[in-house]
Design a protein around this motif. Structure first.
Motif, PDB file in Angstrom:
ATOM      1  N   ARG A 108       0.834  -1.207   0.000  1.00 48.86           N
ATOM      2  CA  ARG A 108       0.000   0.000   0.000  1.00 48.86           C
ATOM      3  C   ARG A 108       0.870   1.260   0.000  1.00 48.86           C
ATOM      4  O   ARG A 108       0.537   2.245  -0.654  1.00 48.86           O
ATOM      5  CB  ARG A 108      -0.929  -0.005   1.217  1.00 48.86           C
ATOM      6  CG  ARG A 108      -1.924   1.140   1.188  1.00 48.86           C
ATOM      7  CD  ARG A 108      -2.947   1.022   2.302  1.00 48.86           C
ATOM      8  NE  ARG A 108      -3.748   2.211   2.455  1.00 48.86           N
ATOM      9  CZ  ARG A 108      -4.808   2.511   1.735  1.00 48.86           C
ATOM     10  NH1 ARG A 108      -5.209   1.689   0.792  1.00 48.86           N
ATOM     11  NH2 ARG A 108      -5.487   3.626   1.934  1.00 48.86           N
ATOM     12  N   GLN A 110       3.734   1.536  -1.398  1.00 51.29           N
ATOM     13  CA  GLN A 110       4.242   1.714  -2.761  1.00 51.29           C
ATOM     14  C   GLN A 110       3.175   2.294  -3.673  1.00 51.29           C
ATOM     15  O   GLN A 110       3.457   3.150  -4.516  1.00 51.29           O
ATOM     16  CB  GLN A 110       4.717   0.369  -3.305  1.00 51.29           C
ATOM     17  CG  GLN A 110       5.839  -0.211  -2.477  1.00 51.29           C
ATOM     18  CD  GLN A 110       6.691  -1.160  -3.274  1.00 51.29           C
ATOM     19  OE1 GLN A 110       6.461  -1.368  -4.452  1.00 51.29           O
ATOM     20  NE2 GLN A 110       7.679  -1.744  -2.627  1.00 51.29           N
ATOM     21  N   GLN A 111       1.912   1.832  -3.492  1.00 55.87           N
ATOM     22  CA  GLN A 111       0.836   2.372  -4.331  1.00 55.87           C
ATOM     23  C   GLN A 111       0.647   3.857  -4.055  1.00 55.87           C
ATOM     24  O   GLN A 111       0.461   4.657  -4.978  1.00 55.87           O
ATOM     25  CB  GLN A 111      -0.465   1.615  -4.051  1.00 55.87           C
ATOM     26  CG  GLN A 111      -0.446   0.184  -4.568  1.00 55.87           C
ATOM     27  CD  GLN A 111      -1.297  -0.743  -3.713  1.00 55.87           C
ATOM     28  OE1 GLN A 111      -2.041  -0.307  -2.846  1.00 55.87           O
ATOM     29  NE2 GLN A 111      -1.186  -2.033  -3.981  1.00 55.87           N
ATOM     30  N   ILE A 112       0.694   4.228  -2.760  1.00 52.93           N
ATOM     31  CA  ILE A 112       0.509   5.648  -2.429  1.00 52.93           C
ATOM     32  C   ILE A 112       1.667   6.458  -3.004  1.00 52.93           C
ATOM     33  O   ILE A 112       1.480   7.573  -3.504  1.00 52.93           O
ATOM     34  CB  ILE A 112       0.394   5.840  -0.899  1.00 52.93           C
ATOM     35  CG1 ILE A 112      -0.868   5.154  -0.401  1.00 52.93           C
ATOM     36  CG2 ILE A 112       0.366   7.303  -0.543  1.00 52.93           C
ATOM     37  CD1 ILE A 112      -1.066   5.204   1.091  1.00 52.93           C
ATOM     38  N   ASP A 177      -1.423   7.042   6.628  1.00 50.45           N
ATOM     39  CA  ASP A 177      -2.318   6.597   5.559  1.00 50.45           C
ATOM     40  C   ASP A 177      -3.042   7.806   4.965  1.00 50.45           C
ATOM     41  O   ASP A 177      -3.025   8.897   5.528  1.00 50.45           O
ATOM     42  CB  ASP A 177      -3.325   5.597   6.140  1.00 50.45           C
ATOM     43  CG  ASP A 177      -3.819   4.632   5.073  1.00 50.45           C
ATOM     44  OD1 ASP A 177      -3.641   4.938   3.877  1.00 50.45           O
ATOM     45  OD2 ASP A 177      -4.368   3.579   5.439  1.00 50.45           O
ATOM     46  N   ASP A 292      -6.352  -0.176  -6.666  1.00 47.78           N
ATOM     47  CA  ASP A 292      -5.630  -0.871  -5.590  1.00 47.78           C
ATOM     48  C   ASP A 292      -5.893  -0.254  -4.226  1.00 47.78           C
ATOM     49  O   ASP A 292      -5.782  -0.908  -3.205  1.00 47.78           O
ATOM     50  CB  ASP A 292      -4.110  -0.815  -5.848  1.00 47.78           C
ATOM     51  CG  ASP A 292      -3.749  -1.517  -7.139  1.00 47.78           C
ATOM     52  OD1 ASP A 292      -4.546  -2.356  -7.572  1.00 47.78           O
ATOM     53  OD2 ASP A 292      -2.673  -1.217  -7.689  1.00 47.78           O
ATOM     54  N   LEU A 293      -6.211   1.055  -4.223  1.00 47.84           N
ATOM     55  CA  LEU A 293      -6.226   1.772  -2.953  1.00 47.84           C
ATOM     56  C   LEU A 293      -7.405   1.415  -2.065  1.00 47.84           C
ATOM     57  O   LEU A 293      -7.448   1.817  -0.904  1.00 47.84           O
ATOM     58  CB  LEU A 293      -6.202   3.282  -3.213  1.00 47.84           C
ATOM     59  CG  LEU A 293      -4.866   3.833  -3.690  1.00 47.84           C
ATOM     60  CD1 LEU A 293      -4.988   5.301  -4.024  1.00 47.84           C
ATOM     61  CD2 LEU A 293      -3.797   3.640  -2.635  1.00 47.84           C
ATOM     62  N   ASP A 294      -8.393   0.663  -2.609  1.00 51.31           N
ATOM     63  CA  ASP A 294      -9.536   0.282  -1.782  1.00 51.31           C
ATOM     64  C   ASP A 294      -9.136  -0.749  -0.728  1.00 51.31           C
ATOM     65  O   ASP A 294      -9.815  -0.897   0.279  1.00 51.31           O
ATOM     66  CB  ASP A 294     -10.656  -0.270  -2.664  1.00 51.31           C
ATOM     67  CG  ASP A 294     -11.327   0.839  -3.449  1.00 51.31           C
ATOM     68  OD1 ASP A 294     -11.434   1.954  -2.899  1.00 51.31           O
ATOM     69  OD2 ASP A 294     -11.712   0.618  -4.606  1.00 51.31           O
ATOM     70  N   THR A 295      -8.038  -1.477  -0.971  1.00 44.92           N
ATOM     71  CA  THR A 295      -7.595  -2.487  -0.016  1.00 44.92           C
ATOM     72  C   THR A 295      -6.760  -1.813   1.069  1.00 44.92           C
ATOM     73  O   THR A 295      -5.724  -1.229   0.759  1.00 44.92           O
ATOM     74  CB  THR A 295      -6.706  -3.526  -0.726  1.00 44.92           C
ATOM     75  OG1 THR A 295      -7.127  -3.626  -2.073  1.00 44.92           O
ATOM     76  CG2 THR A 295      -6.761  -4.862  -0.036  1.00 44.92           C
ATOM     77  N   PRO A 296      -7.212  -1.875   2.325  1.00 42.05           N
ATOM     78  CA  PRO A 296      -6.412  -1.256   3.368  1.00 42.05           C
ATOM     79  C   PRO A 296      -5.171  -2.087   3.695  1.00 42.05           C
ATOM     80  O   PRO A 296      -5.070  -3.254   3.306  1.00 42.05           O
ATOM     81  CB  PRO A 296      -7.371  -1.194   4.568  1.00 42.05           C
ATOM     82  CG  PRO A 296      -8.391  -2.241   4.311  1.00 42.05           C
ATOM     83  CD  PRO A 296      -8.446  -2.487   2.836  1.00 42.05           C
ATOM     84  N   GLY A 297      -4.255  -1.481   4.397  1.00 44.86           N
ATOM     85  CA  GLY A 297      -3.027  -2.194   4.761  1.00 44.86           C
ATOM     86  C   GLY A 297      -2.075  -1.242   5.440  1.00 44.86           C
ATOM     87  O   GLY A 297      -2.341  -0.037   5.512  1.00 44.86           O
ATOM     88  N   VAL A 299       1.122   1.186   5.940  1.00 46.18           N
ATOM     89  CA  VAL A 299       1.801   2.097   5.023  1.00 46.18           C
ATOM     90  C   VAL A 299       3.229   2.375   5.466  1.00 46.18           C
ATOM     91  O   VAL A 299       3.916   3.199   4.881  1.00 46.18           O
ATOM     92  CB  VAL A 299       1.049   3.439   4.872  1.00 46.18           C
ATOM     93  CG1 VAL A 299      -0.289   3.228   4.219  1.00 46.18           C
ATOM     94  CG2 VAL A 299       0.880   4.105   6.226  1.00 46.18           C
TER      95      VAL A 299
END
Lengths: 406, 159
Positions: A108, A110-112, A177, A292-297, A299
């Protein structure tokens, strides 16, 4: 204080007695910062153009050596102030490589990172579009471009807490986050962006005056562009499809589908079109990241030697308190070694060569600023052109002087 | 100013002149670093400095009333800033925008002038790194207030 004398008075007559030597800048509305160009002109035609840089030399690399690894990022983000998060991303990737934690960064985070880097690219290209238009007298484009940039900056401010230098990237992840309400705002922007781009293209791309001013101005062939070490949109406009995101993928860019826009003309208009196409490609990446960002995790990396433990554990755990105190008071230590890390900034290949001697401060942080290398080409393309076209050429190379002078 | 029963507008000439002067403070186009981007942003639709009459950025110091020192002043740039200030016609005002221009900010090193007030007189300081455009708008407001109160700005105010 005493002021050192600078050679501000140009010679009036040059070597052969015909041409005139003229100083353009450092205060000039169209030099995109504090650039001085010593021009040798014959009538309206430029004979030689010698860029004189250093009017914004800030000693950032030196200052970074006196700061903790995490503090150094603050000054590094002030180099390319149009895309601070690209600098931050490149630096933290380099430090992570030295620490050997590159493969433990949470997905997550990396996506952010990709999300913020692409938003930054759009914001940076918006500034370039607006100011590039002003250089040509197209003032209205500025208002549209800056309005769009404002939307992007709102997102950046929501995520990182500051409009321009959010310092959001951190070694080991990102600083917190995404806040609640961020994703709906992002959706709004993604829905709005294609329409705004159509507007901008209608205003500028199809504008016959802009075409007249930019087509066949400042032509760089692919060989010349490579010889001048150009990177980024300026290189791709000459037909070389080099993009660090494709050539040396980082932060999971290989997971996203996007094209590298290229042109073959190599003139100012081609560079203009490549940047517009890049905004469209950034939009494509943003749409994929959004899913992808809908999946929490998490950071932030789960390693208390690098990242401070979560605030809520500090009151409950003695170890957490100790780790937090150590990170805050003396930073973290990085094993001795050196690393070169590059990312694709809005202006080209942005690189950091980082050396560690094992301490809690960097030993050396050497930058490869794309603007400096791109600006060099001005000396090659300016001769033979008119003074009025020089303004277009500087604009099309898009230098940022915080980065050129550092 | 007051409205008389006979619908005449009475005002002191000084007040009218100051009102006109304060609503046409023209800044100098001098971008230095990060703050220059926020300086450009105040002219964008979201902030619109035209409401204060200061949207006319002049490229020549001879035509400018206000110098916005937008960013860090390098040792090499300092003589240029000083010369531009000297070239501006009186009365003139200076806004020191951001931490670097005001005090050197985080760059406490060999390259940066530790506060632009060591070379030119400053009327308003704006904190921030960089300040938000609202901060700069407020600074222009303060300059306008100084003008309305009869301030003459910079060196003249200090003489």
């Amino acid at each position: 204080m005493t002021l050192s004398a600078t050679p501000l008075t140009p010679e009036i007559v040059s070597r052969d007695g015909n041409a005139m030597v003229l100083s353009m800048g450092p205060q000039h509305p169209s030099t995109h910062g504090v650039l001085q160009i010593m021009l040798e002109i014959d009538g309206e035609t430029v004979v030689t153009a010698e860029p004189e840089i250093g009017y914004l030399h800030t000693g950032i690399e030196k200052t970074a050596e006196n700061l903790f690894w995490s503090q150094a990022q603050t000054v590094i983000e002030r180099m390319d102030y149009l895309a601070p998060e690209s600098n931050g991303l490149c630096y933290v990737l380099g430090v992570e490589k030295l620490l050997g934690i590159s493969d433990r960064i949470p997905p997550r985070a990396q996506q952010i990172r990709v999300l913020i880097a692409e938003l930054t690219r759009i914001a940076s290209h918006c500034v370039w579009l607006g100011t590039g238009g002003i250089d040509l007298g197209a003032i209205s484009g500025f208002f549209y471009a800056f309005d769009l940039r404002e939307n992007v900056l709102d997102l950046q401010e929501a995520a990182g807490g500051a409009r321009m230098h959010p310092n959001y990237m951190r070694v080991g992840g990102v600083n917190g986050d995404l806040p609640s309400g961020f994703l709906p705002k992002l959706d709004d922007l993604l829905a709005k962006l294609p329409g705004r781009m159509r507007e901008l293209r209608g205003l500028l791309q199809a504008n016959p005056i802009l075409q007249d001013r930019t087509i066949d101005v400042g032509i760089l062939s692919a060989e010349e562009a490579l010889q001048w070490s150009l990177t980024g949109p300026a290189l791709r406009a000459s037909g070389v499809a080099y993009d660090v995101r494709k050539a040396f993928p980082y932060s999971g860019y290989d997971r996203y589908e996007f094209d590298v826009p290229t042109r073959t003309e190599g003139d100012a208009y081609a560079r203009f079109l490549v940047r517009l196409d890049e905004i469209d490609q950034s939009l494509r990446i943003l749409k994929q990241v959004r899913k992808d960002l809908d999946t929490p995790g998490p950071v932030m990396i789960d390693d208390t030697k690098v990242a401070a433990p979560p605030k809520e554990t500090i009151a409950l755990s003695m170890e957490a308190l100790i780790h937090h105190f150590k990170i805050v008071s003396e930073g973290f230590r990085v094993p001795p070694g050196d690393v070169y890390q590059s990312v694709e900034g809005p202006r080209g290949e942005l690189g950091y060569y980082i050396v560690s001697d094992g301490g809690n401060r960097p030993f050396r942080v050497r930058t490869r600023p794309p603007s400096l290398y791109n600006l060099q080409a001005l000396k090659g393309i300016a001769p033979g052109n008119l003074i009025a076209d020089l303004v277009v050429m500087i604009g099309s190379l898009d230098p940022v002087f915080g980065e050129v002078d550092r | 100013m007051e409205m008389s029963p006979g619908h005449f507008l009475l005002a002191r000439l000084d007040d009218v002149a100051r009102w006109a002067q304060s609503t046409s403070v023209w800044p100098l186009t001098m971008g230095l670093a990060c703050c220059a981007i926020e300086m450009m942003t105040v002219t964008s639709p979201e902030y619109d400095i035209a409401r204060l009459g200061s949207e006319v950025f002049r490229s020549s110091p001879r035509q400018a009333d206000l110098m916005i020192v937008s960013g860090r002043v390098a040792q090499k740039m300092a003589p240029v800033v000083k010369r531009l200030y000297d070239q501006m016609a009186d009365p003139k005002w200076v806004i020191s925008m951001g931490a670097c221009a005001s005090s050197g900010g985080i760059f406490d090193n060999y390259a940066i002038v530790q506060g632009v007030d060591t070379i030119i007189p400053v009327d308003v300081y704006v904190p921030g790194c960089p300040p938000s455009p609202d901060g700069l708008l407020y600074a222009v407001n303060l300059i306008q207030q100084q003008i309305r109160e009869g301030g003459r700005g910079g060196i003249l105010a200090r003489s």
